[in-house]
Enzyme design. Structure first.
Site, PDB file in Angstrom:
ATOM      1  CD  GLU A   1      -3.172  -1.037   2.015  1.00  0.00           C
ATOM      2  OE1 GLU A   1      -3.069  -0.275   2.999  1.00  0.00           O
ATOM      3  OE2 GLU A   1      -4.179  -1.711   1.779  1.00  0.00           O
TER       4      GLU A   1
ATOM      5  CD  GLU B   1      -3.590  -6.355   4.005  1.00  0.00           C
ATOM      6  OE1 GLU B   1      -2.452  -6.346   4.484  1.00  0.00           O
ATOM      7  OE2 GLU B   1      -4.403  -5.413   4.163  1.00  0.00           O
TER       8      GLU B   1
END
Length: 302
Positions: free
Chosen positions: A120, A221
């Protein structure tokens, strides 16, 4: 990964517990319940608990808590595969993780399923896509026989932010997607999650063009907090809701043929509270598929 609803326009080894085309993996932390670093024997105990569900895990930093050094021997002993992570946000963390990989990966390519550079990074804005691509390529050049890619929020793949990485030839791309962090109730969560993943995958393959057939797209995720967790607007934390999300969102994604890394393997009760995008204190200790005592919380058959 938290994404506001304003951003919405409206692997590997077979696993015994899930009958599906995609592979279920789990994100795993590197600390015990008392916040001490996990040893090889701790990971072996983790894998003994997880083996009824999966035989692949993904991690975040190779050097923190000597993760790579400790987890790879445990994976080898227990028949697991590991996706090792490089925390790429800062030169120091990148260098430390890169050096840790250099010590561990050679000779263990049978255990190291892949390496992800960055988690991220684009979502947080700590690196540009071009800077991240450079770091990915460094790792690719060092380990030519290992799959190397990156993980980021679904919307950074869908909105073009990650295009330089795709155009640069990176083919292992994991998109994170949490309907929970979009303030979505449990009954609307599956469609939100499916939409997010579809938008990310479609854009990636469009940008890849002739190379689209080589893309390995996965969900890096997803998950839902269980009892003891914190509500986020319409998204209510409970084990019942987590089980419903698993059956109604994760199972269809697996059955579609997309690999999914569920966040996360075990409750991490050592974590301090954090502040959510809504400014409220958020408990992130209860996201595990298993509790802190390595007990499975709900049925995970699809």
């Amino acid at each position: 990964m938290r994404v506001s609803t304003s951003l919405l326009p409206a692997l590997l080894a077979a696993i015994p517990a899930v009958s599906a085309s995609g592979t279920l993996g789990l994100a795993i932390g590197n600390k015990n319940t008392d916040s001490s670093c996990k040893s090889t024997s701790d990971y072996e105990a983790d894998f003994d608990a997880l083996k009824s569900v999966t035989t692949i895990v993904r991690t975040y930093s190779a050097s923190d808590c000597n993760l790579a050094q400790n987890i790879v021997p445990a994976a080898k002993a227990k028949g697991f595969k590991v996706v090792l992570g490089v925390w790429a946000d800062y030169d120091q963390s990148f260098d430390q993780d890169f050096n840790a990989l250099k010590q561990v990966v050679p000779g263990n390519e049978d255990v190291v399923s892949a390496i992800t550079v960055g988690s991220e990074v684009l979502y947080r804005g700590t690196l540009t896509a071009q800077a991240l691509l450079s770091k990915i390529q460094q790792v690719q050049n060092q380990f030519p026989s290992v799959t190397v890619g990156t993980v980021d929020s679904w919307n950074k793949f869908a909105d073009g932010t990650a295009d330089p990485i795709i155009q640069g030839g990176v083919t292992y791309l994991l998109a994170n997607g949490f309907a929970y962090w979009q303030d979505v109730d449990i009954n609307s969560a599956p469609s939100t999650y499916s939409y997010d993943m579809t938008q990310a995958e479609n854009h990636i393959k469009q940008v890849a063009g002739a190379n689209a057939g080589n893309i390995r797209f996965a969900n890096g995720e997803t998950g839902w907090p269980t009892d003891g967790g914190t509500d986020y607007g319409a998204a209510k934390a409970s084990t019942q809701n987590a089980a419903q999300y698993y059956k109604s969102a994760v199972c269809p994604m697996l059955q579609k043929g997309t690999d999914v890394f569920y966040f996360e393997a075990f409750d991490e009760v050592w974590k301090p509270d954090s502040t959510g995008d809504n400014g409220q204190s958020m408990d992130e200790k209860h996201w595990g598929l298993f509790d802190a005592d390595r007990k499975l919380k709900f049925d995970v058959t699809c």
